[in-house]
Scaffold this active site. Sequence first.
Site, PDB file in Angstrom:
ATOM      1  N   THR A 101      21.900  14.383 -45.749  1.00  0.00           N
ATOM      2  CA  THR A 101      20.854  13.250 -46.651  1.00  0.00           C
ATOM      3  C   THR A 101      20.151  14.487 -47.658  1.00  0.00           C
ATOM      4  N   ASP A 102      19.726  14.092 -48.596  1.00  0.00           N
ATOM      5  CA  ASP A 102      18.713  14.843 -49.404  1.00  0.00           C
ATOM      6  C   ASP A 102      17.172  15.350 -48.817  1.00  0.00           C
ATOM      7  N   GLU A 103      17.058  14.409 -47.750  1.00  0.00           N
ATOM      8  CA  GLU A 103      15.761  14.514 -47.113  1.00  0.00           C
ATOM      9  C   GLU A 103      15.536  15.993 -46.446  1.00  0.00           C
ATOM     10  N   TYR A 126      13.423  13.418 -38.434  1.00  0.00           N
ATOM     11  CA  TYR A 126      14.960  12.906 -38.829  1.00  0.00           C
ATOM     12  C   TYR A 126      15.444  14.072 -39.539  1.00  0.00           C
ATOM     13  N   ASN A 139      18.750   8.024 -51.016  1.00  0.00           N
ATOM     14  CA  ASN A 139      18.745   6.497 -50.396  1.00  0.00           C
ATOM     15  C   ASN A 139      19.829   5.738 -50.950  1.00  0.00           C
ATOM     16  N   ASP A 177      -0.485   4.836 -44.472  1.00  0.00           N
ATOM     17  CA  ASP A 177       0.847   5.736 -45.002  1.00  0.00           C
ATOM     18  C   ASP A 177       1.475   6.189 -43.883  1.00  0.00           C
ATOM     19  N   SER A 214      16.390  17.240 -37.975  1.00  0.00           N
ATOM     20  CA  SER A 214      17.419  17.161 -37.075  1.00  0.00           C
ATOM     21  C   SER A 214      18.712  17.203 -37.998  1.00  0.00           C
ATOM     22  N   LYS A 215      18.664  16.356 -39.030  1.00  0.00           N
ATOM     23  CA  LYS A 215      19.822  16.535 -40.022  1.00  0.00           C
ATOM     24  C   LYS A 215      20.051  17.967 -40.706  1.00  0.00           C
ATOM     25  N   ILE A 217      26.280   2.717 -43.477  1.00  0.00           N
ATOM     26  CA  ILE A 217      27.130   3.360 -44.445  1.00  0.00           C
ATOM     27  C   ILE A 217      28.597   3.379 -43.857  1.00  0.00           C
ATOM     28  N   LEU A 221      27.177   2.212 -30.316  1.00  0.00           N
ATOM     29  CA  LEU A 221      26.409   0.814 -30.574  1.00  0.00           C
ATOM     30  C   LEU A 221      25.063   0.917 -30.017  1.00  0.00           C
ATOM     31  N   PRO A 267       2.936   9.085 -41.618  1.00  0.00           N
ATOM     32  CA  PRO A 267       2.599  10.537 -41.625  1.00  0.00           C
ATOM     33  C   PRO A 267       3.677  11.573 -42.280  1.00  0.00           C
ATOM     34  N   GLY A 268       3.188  12.741 -42.882  1.00  0.00           N
ATOM     35  CA  GLY A 268       4.144  13.569 -43.695  1.00  0.00           C
ATOM     36  C   GLY A 268       5.237  12.845 -44.492  1.00  0.00           C
ATOM     37  N   THR A 315      21.509  13.172 -30.522  1.00  0.00           N
ATOM     38  CA  THR A 315      22.519  12.661 -31.343  1.00  0.00           C
ATOM     39  C   THR A 315      22.809  13.168 -32.630  1.00  0.00           C
TER      40      THR A 315
HETATM   41  P1  NAD Z   1      22.775   3.777 -39.450  1.00  0.00           P
HETATM   42  O1  NAD Z   1      21.472   3.865 -38.467  1.00  0.00           O
HETATM   43  O2  NAD Z   1      23.128   2.500 -39.909  1.00  0.00           O
HETATM   44  O3  NAD Z   1      24.061   4.015 -38.551  1.00  0.00           O
HETATM   45  C1  NAD Z   1      24.445   4.859 -37.456  1.00  0.00           C
HETATM   46  C2  NAD Z   1      25.280   4.602 -36.505  1.00  0.00           C
HETATM   47  O4  NAD Z   1      25.722   5.650 -35.813  1.00  0.00           O
HETATM   48  C3  NAD Z   1      25.236   3.336 -35.782  1.00  0.00           C
HETATM   49  O5  NAD Z   1      26.283   2.317 -35.800  1.00  0.00           O
HETATM   50  C4  NAD Z   1      25.043   3.887 -34.587  1.00  0.00           C
HETATM   51  O6  NAD Z   1      25.330   3.060 -33.404  1.00  0.00           O
HETATM   52  C5  NAD Z   1      25.727   4.994 -34.443  1.00  0.00           C
HETATM   53  N1  NAD Z   1      25.413   6.111 -33.499  1.00  0.00           N
HETATM   54  C6  NAD Z   1      24.007   6.663 -33.253  1.00  0.00           C
HETATM   55  N2  NAD Z   1      24.011   7.253 -32.254  1.00  0.00           N
HETATM   56  C7  NAD Z   1      25.337   7.533 -31.945  1.00  0.00           C
HETATM   57  C8  NAD Z   1      25.727   8.557 -30.828  1.00  0.00           C
HETATM   58  N3  NAD Z   1      25.105   9.230 -30.240  1.00  0.00           N
HETATM   59  N4  NAD Z   1      27.195   8.317 -30.617  1.00  0.00           N
HETATM   60  C9  NAD Z   1      27.838   7.659 -31.397  1.00  0.00           C
HETATM   61  N5  NAD Z   1      27.481   6.799 -32.347  1.00  0.00           N
HETATM   62  C10 NAD Z   1      26.153   6.827 -32.600  1.00  0.00           C
HETATM   63  O7  NAD Z   1      22.856   4.975 -40.440  1.00  0.00           O
HETATM   64  P2  NAD Z   1      23.204   4.901 -41.788  1.00  0.00           P
HETATM   65  O8  NAD Z   1      22.074   4.298 -42.813  1.00  0.00           O
HETATM   66  O9  NAD Z   1      24.622   4.298 -42.163  1.00  0.00           O
HETATM   67  O10 NAD Z   1      23.575   6.466 -42.111  1.00  0.00           O
HETATM   68  C11 NAD Z   1      24.814   7.063 -41.584  1.00  0.00           C
HETATM   69  C12 NAD Z   1      24.484   8.538 -41.964  1.00  0.00           C
HETATM   70  O11 NAD Z   1      24.426   8.744 -43.486  1.00  0.00           O
HETATM   71  C13 NAD Z   1      23.748   9.217 -41.327  1.00  0.00           C
HETATM   72  O12 NAD Z   1      24.109  10.426 -40.781  1.00  0.00           O
HETATM   73  C14 NAD Z   1      22.347   9.569 -42.159  1.00  0.00           C
HETATM   74  O13 NAD Z   1      21.657  10.698 -41.899  1.00  0.00           O
HETATM   75  C15 NAD Z   1      23.371   9.787 -43.568  1.00  0.00           C
HETATM   76  N6  NAD Z   1      22.639   9.182 -44.788  1.00  0.00           N
HETATM   77  C16 NAD Z   1      21.841   8.059 -44.731  1.00  0.00           C
HETATM   78  C17 NAD Z   1      21.208   7.492 -46.227  1.00  0.00           C
HETATM   79  C18 NAD Z   1      20.766   6.087 -46.303  1.00  0.00           C
HETATM   80  O14 NAD Z   1      20.180   5.887 -47.194  1.00  0.00           O
HETATM   81  N7  NAD Z   1      20.973   5.326 -45.407  1.00  0.00           N
HETATM   82  C19 NAD Z   1      21.129   8.493 -47.051  1.00  0.00           C
HETATM   83  C20 NAD Z   1      21.971   9.646 -46.941  1.00  0.00           C
HETATM   84  C21 NAD Z   1      22.552  10.097 -45.903  1.00  0.00           C
HETATM   85  P1  TYD Z   2      13.154   4.271 -45.877  1.00  0.00           P
HETATM   86  O1  TYD Z   2      13.926   2.997 -46.336  1.00  0.00           O
HETATM   87  O2  TYD Z   2      12.667   4.177 -44.364  1.00  0.00           O
HETATM   88  O3  TYD Z   2      13.986   5.340 -46.414  1.00  0.00           O
HETATM   89  P2  TYD Z   2      13.521   7.182 -46.401  1.00  0.00           P
HETATM   90  O4  TYD Z   2      12.262   7.180 -45.520  1.00  0.00           O
HETATM   91  O5  TYD Z   2      14.494   7.643 -45.443  1.00  0.00           O
HETATM   92  O6  TYD Z   2      13.363   7.263 -47.748  1.00  0.00           O
HETATM   93  O7  TYD Z   2      11.775   4.159 -46.911  1.00  0.00           O
HETATM   94  C1  TYD Z   2      12.045   4.315 -48.233  1.00  0.00           C
HETATM   95  C2  TYD Z   2      10.707   4.601 -48.793  1.00  0.00           C
HETATM   96  O8  TYD Z   2       9.882   3.210 -48.747  1.00  0.00           O
HETATM   97  C3  TYD Z   2       9.932   5.557 -48.304  1.00  0.00           C
HETATM   98  O9  TYD Z   2       9.049   6.260 -49.377  1.00  0.00           O
HETATM   99  C4  TYD Z   2       8.883   4.950 -47.097  1.00  0.00           C
HETATM  100  C5  TYD Z   2       8.585   3.439 -47.853  1.00  0.00           C
HETATM  101  N1  TYD Z   2       8.610   2.168 -47.104  1.00  0.00           N
HETATM  102  C6  TYD Z   2       7.486   1.196 -47.054  1.00  0.00           C
HETATM  103  O10 TYD Z   2       6.606   1.386 -48.065  1.00  0.00           O
HETATM  104  N2  TYD Z   2       7.485   0.109 -46.482  1.00  0.00           N
HETATM  105  C7  TYD Z   2       8.392   0.133 -45.404  1.00  0.00           C
HETATM  106  O11 TYD Z   2       8.132  -1.031 -44.737  1.00  0.00           O
HETATM  107  C8  TYD Z   2       9.599   0.790 -45.205  1.00  0.00           C
HETATM  108  C9  TYD Z   2      10.357   0.835 -44.183  1.00  0.00           C
HETATM  109  C10 TYD Z   2       9.488   2.101 -46.021  1.00  0.00           C
END
Ligand code: NAD
Ligand code: TYD
Length: 360
Positions: free
Chosen positions: A140-142, A165, A194, A296, A168-169, A22, A46, A298-299, A113
């Site tokens: 996140t909504d989680e 996860y 998501n 599945d 921690s968020k 993102i 990175l 866990p949790g 982190t």
């Molecule tokens: P991602 O895992 O793709 O990217 C995370 C980035 O953070 C990576 O580039 C990584 O190198 C960097 N990083 C990790 N630890 C670090 C540290 N200690 N110092 C500096 N950089 C560090 O994650 P994403 O999916 O792009 O998510 C970005 C943010 O958005 C997160 O905070 C996540 O909780 C939040 N978010 C994600 C989603 C989703 O669907 N992906 C939805 C809602 C919120």
């Molecule tokens: P994911 O992309 O890991 O996001 P989040 O757990 O943060 O919602 O997973 C999205 C949904 O898909 C979640 O209900 C778990 C499920 N899932 C699978 O069924 N198979 C997979 O291989 C993965 C990665 C996720």
Amino acid sequence: MKTDIQTSPLRTILVTGGCGFIGSNFIRYLLTESGFSGCVVNVDKLTYAGNPESLADIQERFQDRYRFIRADICDRDAVRDVFRRHGISAVCHFAAESHVDRSIVAPDAFIKTNVEGTFTLLEVAREHAQSFELFHHVSTDEVYGSLGPDGYFTEETAYRPNSPYSASKAASDHLVRAYGETYGLPVTISNCSNNYGPYQFPEKLIPLMILHAVEGKPLPVYGRGLNVRDWLYVTDHCRAVWEVMRRGRRGRVYNVGGRCEMANIDTVNRICDLVDEILPDSPLRPRRQLITFVKDRPGHDLRYAIDCSRIEKELDWRPQESFESGIRKTIRWYLDHREWIDRVRSGEYQAWVQQHYGQV
Ligand code: NAD
Ligand code: TYD
């Protein structure tokens, strides 16, 4: 004191985690679409999920307005140095460990982190209180836990995180809120559902399913595939974050969602059908036959659904992409970016897939 980027300090945003999914989309949006005319400093450690190549063209095109610095947000001296040298006046904080399954296997990095890193950034921002404009925290909504078949998460829903996860968020959200209340730091928080779209690391559901469908590998669906997620195209999320930063009330939380709830099995079926349609001559059709139900998580949270009426009403934000248009773009992107995919599927990625999906 040397300032690397020549601009007014008030126009320089520190984006953390800008080499991730993102964060990289956000930086691209900010510099090419949003109308923002200031500078961006991207701090990223990175990890396996960060790839500076996702912004190679941006680096080239915006040499005077974009800077990448490899650093860990837990390293206070490094963060201080970035603030001093670049005159940081606002933070948009994406950096995190972000994959639920990894957090179940190895939670340490998530606490480090997501909790300690956020704390470190807040402390350094507080040292610059005189000139500091905004700390925007991307969450996140989680954090709200799991819904049954009815109801929605609002900004008032109590936090009930279920995975390391999301816990921690949640902790990081509380810290950000506390720094606003206790120290008067200008903060905003967005809690989003998501995301999917270009540059997402192929451990998450949608890119994993697209790549496995293209390659004819098993599509591992957890449990019976009945868990429900609300999907939002990544650029819509980036626009929401920017609107909150620009116009959101300080101290306020904004929920962001796509109003697009889907059971995982329906999401995977749709991806299979679209890949079949886009690659009509492939012997792998119909790809639904690749679906494999596996043990599945866990949790495993049953359902996420967001009430995003606050951001709709206050900031006039709405998703512009439907799931249908967004998923087509996303599949196209993964088909057209083989090199990026091969690069991120390095040794460590392979080891993770082996360890995690060995049972398939
Ligand atoms: P991602 O895992 O793709 O990217 C995370 C980035 O953070 C990576 O580039 C990584 O190198 C960097 N990083 C990790 N630890 C670090 C540290 N200690 N110092 C500096 N950089 C560090 O994650 P994403 O999916 O792009 O998510 C970005 C943010 O958005 C997160 O905070 C996540 O909780 C939040 N978010 C994600 C989603 C989703 O669907 N992906 C939805 C809602 C919120
Ligand atoms: P994911 O992309 O890991 O996001 P989040 O757990 O943060 O919602 O997973 C999205 C949904 O898909 C979640 O209900 C778990 C499920 N899932 C699978 O069924 N198979 C997979 O291989 C993965 C990665 C996720």
